[in-house]
Scaffold this motif. Structure first.
Motif, PDB file in Angstrom:
ATOM      1  N   LYS A 245      49.996  27.806  45.224  1.00 47.46           N
ATOM      2  CA  LYS A 245      48.905  28.309  45.694  1.00 47.46           C
ATOM      3  C   LYS A 245      48.808  29.259  47.053  1.00 47.46           C
ATOM      4  O   LYS A 245      49.449  28.660  48.013  1.00 47.46           O
ATOM      5  CB  LYS A 245      47.558  27.500  45.835  1.00 47.46           C
ATOM      6  CG  LYS A 245      47.301  26.572  44.559  1.00 47.46           C
ATOM      7  CD  LYS A 245      46.943  27.390  43.300  1.00 47.46           C
ATOM      8  CE  LYS A 245      46.665  26.566  42.180  1.00 47.46           C
ATOM      9  NZ  LYS A 245      46.611  27.444  41.001  1.00 47.46           N
ATOM     10  N   ARG A 246      48.362  30.442  47.106  1.00 42.02           N
ATOM     11  CA  ARG A 246      48.433  30.911  48.397  1.00 42.02           C
ATOM     12  C   ARG A 246      47.453  30.496  49.629  1.00 42.02           C
ATOM     13  O   ARG A 246      46.410  30.221  49.250  1.00 42.02           O
ATOM     14  CB  ARG A 246      48.164  32.519  48.449  1.00 42.02           C
ATOM     15  CG  ARG A 246      49.116  33.256  47.763  1.00 42.02           C
ATOM     16  CD  ARG A 246      49.001  34.643  47.832  1.00 42.02           C
ATOM     17  NE  ARG A 246      47.640  35.209  47.605  1.00 42.02           N
ATOM     18  CZ  ARG A 246      46.584  35.711  48.806  1.00 42.02           C
ATOM     19  NH1 ARG A 246      47.265  35.960  49.903  1.00 42.02           N
ATOM     20  NH2 ARG A 246      45.593  36.001  48.430  1.00 42.02           N
ATOM     21  N   GLU A 247      48.087  30.059  50.630  1.00 42.89           N
ATOM     22  CA  GLU A 247      47.412  29.621  51.676  1.00 42.89           C
ATOM     23  C   GLU A 247      46.676  30.817  52.582  1.00 42.89           C
ATOM     24  O   GLU A 247      47.165  31.991  52.013  1.00 42.89           O
ATOM     25  CB  GLU A 247      48.166  28.804  52.759  1.00 42.89           C
ATOM     26  CG  GLU A 247      48.708  27.633  52.238  1.00 42.89           C
ATOM     27  CD  GLU A 247      49.638  26.672  53.169  1.00 42.89           C
ATOM     28  OE1 GLU A 247      49.753  27.462  54.529  1.00 42.89           O
ATOM     29  OE2 GLU A 247      50.234  25.978  52.673  1.00 42.89           O
ATOM     30  N   GLU A 248      45.684  30.588  53.106  1.00 43.88           N
ATOM     31  CA  GLU A 248      44.917  31.605  53.841  1.00 43.88           C
ATOM     32  C   GLU A 248      45.986  32.648  54.597  1.00 43.88           C
ATOM     33  O   GLU A 248      46.822  32.091  55.556  1.00 43.88           O
ATOM     34  CB  GLU A 248      43.970  31.113  54.879  1.00 43.88           C
ATOM     35  CG  GLU A 248      43.133  32.331  55.614  1.00 43.88           C
ATOM     36  CD  GLU A 248      42.081  31.521  56.388  1.00 43.88           C
ATOM     37  OE1 GLU A 248      41.213  32.561  57.303  1.00 43.88           O
ATOM     38  OE2 GLU A 248      41.875  30.264  56.517  1.00 43.88           O
ATOM     39  N   GLY A 249      46.070  33.807  54.484  1.00 42.31           N
ATOM     40  CA  GLY A 249      46.782  34.846  55.154  1.00 42.31           C
ATOM     41  C   GLY A 249      48.077  34.714  54.886  1.00 42.31           C
ATOM     42  O   GLY A 249      48.726  36.000  54.927  1.00 42.31           O
TER      43      GLY A 249
END
Length: 502
Positions: A245-249
């Motif tokens: 999952k992509r983390e913020e930014g």
């Protein structure tokens, strides 16, 4: 960037990469600078077990390892301990590790948990093992800048005197990553690389003009540096295969790329390559043209994998001599907090597209949420490095745990058992300790059986059996200029220290 492939005996010029950008040393992608070294943080989302059992690498100060210090040298090593099943026979050889302290250091231990060789220059050293080059054993490792979960550097080959035989760098404008440095019988080396590149992340709800770490494999002629195979995984692996999952930014800038694939092993598999990708939980077989022949595991598996053989976030996919495929299963995809890692062995029917689990090796609650490997030895024993769980376990041919090397600081990327003869060109080290005894060591020397202390050009003061990495020799009132001599089992003088005044 298409795959290019040439047989090892040809020397075509490789294609130039024009759409790949590398991070400079000042662009630390989430890197954690700790104690002068770069901490490796190979964390993934949604893992409560990692929070519960693994030491944090995001903290400002990770747990300090218990380091063994010496009188005769400033070298230090994690103070390892051992367990051995009573009466158990072990495979021959020494134990090769790359302990994280928090930077990685190449270290060889014996079965008593004593250091034999400590990388002497303070360089990062990952994937330390014995391989064969030009018919002779060489000590190999990767060294370079370690960032969060990846690195930029080169492979190094050392001879028995710990002298550099060769260095291997990736070509076509990229730098090799630490996850793989594998020599082949053809005089080539296999390396992985994570170049930063622009990429459309809209299929996973990211920016269309996004940035990723690529997934590249190169096969390089060790002698000439020619790139003989150059594979860009992002031309063949669909972005939606990722489990991460992509983390913020993440993925929104060149300074913070998204890592969708995370290749962590590659070996030659006949006329093809066997690759492991952590962030897709998939093992790929890739032919010399670059096409993916099949996928084992993950979202698009071509094989029916039995429930008891399901693996996730794995490392170290290998084809064994009997045709089976082995994997170190980190098992980091579990949401429960009782995950246990395992060395898995599969019989794979490539025509019927079935995978049968034939062996799963676990021991107690050993769990390495990242890193790790499984080495299958010719005598049937298996050496498992548990990665972030700082332990190495040896299993016998029946699958029973018979030995453990423990307390390897904050973990070891991989661990191996190899026979190795070290004959360093350096001289033994001698110093007088505060206890009034002489302390002598010889980093990397494997043939020393006894130490003889004598007055320079004169009488013998004492002769004692070697005792671990450093041996203490009582002086019993002896003084003057003293020299230590390293003796083989037959009494041959292997080396002499400089003279020290008492």
């Amino acid at each position: 960037m298409s795959a290019t492939s040439q047989e090892p005996d040809s020397r075509p010029a490789g294609p130039a990469r024009r759409d790949v950008l590398m991070l400079g040393a000042g662009a630390a992608v989430g890197a954690v600078a700790v104690g002068g070294g770069w901490a490796l943080a190979e964390r993934d989302d949604g893992d409560e077990k990692a929070e519960a059992k693994a030491p944090s690498v995001e903290a400002d100060t990770p747990p300090a390892p218990d380091l063994q210090r010496f009188v005769s040298t400033q070298l230090v090593a994690p103070r390892a301990s051992t367990w051995r099943k009573e009466g158990a026979a072990l495979s021959a050889g020494l134990l090769l590790t790359c302990c994280r302290t928090p930077s990685f250091r190449g270290l060889i231990y014996d079965d008593a948990g004593q250091p034999v060789w400590i990388e002497p220059d303070g360089n990062a050293g990952i994937d330390l093992r014995v391989q064969t080059y030009r018919g002779r054993p060489v000590l190999t490792y990767w060294t370079g800048l370690v960032l969060e979960g990846l690195g930029f550097g080169k492979g190094v080959l050392l001879d028995e005197q710990y002298q550099v035989v060769a260095e291997v760098r990736a070509g076509n404008g990229i730098l090799s990553d630490f996850h793989e440095f594998k020599l082949t019988d053809q005089g080539t080396a296999l390396v992985t690389a994570y170049p930063v590149m622009p990429f459309d992340l809209s299929p996973i709800d990211g920016p269309a003009e996004g940035w990723i770490f690529g997934a590249c494999v190169q096969e390089i002629d060790v002698e000439t540096g020619e790139v003989l195979f150059d594979w860009d995984g992002m031309e063949h692996i669909d972005l939606t295969e990722t489990h991460r999952k992509r983390e913020e930014g993440e993925g929104e800038s060149q300074e913070k790329p998204f890592d969708p694939v995370h290749l962590n092993s590659v070996v030659r598999d006949g006329d093809a390559y066997l690759l492991s990708a952590r962030h897709t939980s998939t093992v790929y077989r890739v032919d010399r043209s670059g096409e993916i022949l099949w996928r084992l595991g993950g979202e698009r598996s071509d094989f029916e994998v039995p429930e008891e053989g399901r693996f996730g976030w794995q490392h170290d996919a290998q084809r064994q001599p009997d045709g089976t495929i082995t994997i170190y299963d980190n098992h980091d995809n579990a949401t429960e907090t009782d995950s246990v890692s395992a060395a898995l062995r599969f019989e794979v029917d490539e025509e019927a597209r079935t995978a049968t689990l034939v062996q799963a090796l676990r021991h107690e609650d050993r769990y390495g949420y990242a890193m790790g490997n499984a080495q299958y030895l010719p005598d049937g024993h298996v050496v498992v490095g548990w990665g972030m769980d700082p332990i190495v376990t040896e299993f016998d041919e029946s699958g029973e745990a018979v030995f453990e090397l423990r307390d390897l600081a904050l973990g070891s990327y991989r661990a191996y058992r190899h026979e190795w003869t070290g004959r360093p060109r350096t001289s033994p080290d001698l110093a007088i300790g505060p206890d009034g005894s002489a302390h002598v060591s010889w980093n990397g020397a494997t043939e020393v059986a006894r130490w003889r202390l004598r007055q320079q050009g004169g009488a013998v003061v004492a002769t004692v059996d070697r005792s671990g990495f450093e041996t203490a020799i009582p002086l019993d009132g002896a003084g003057g200029r003293l020299v230590a001599e390293a003796l083989s089992r037959s009494g041959q003088v292997l080396g002499r220290s400089r003279a020290v005044t008492v």
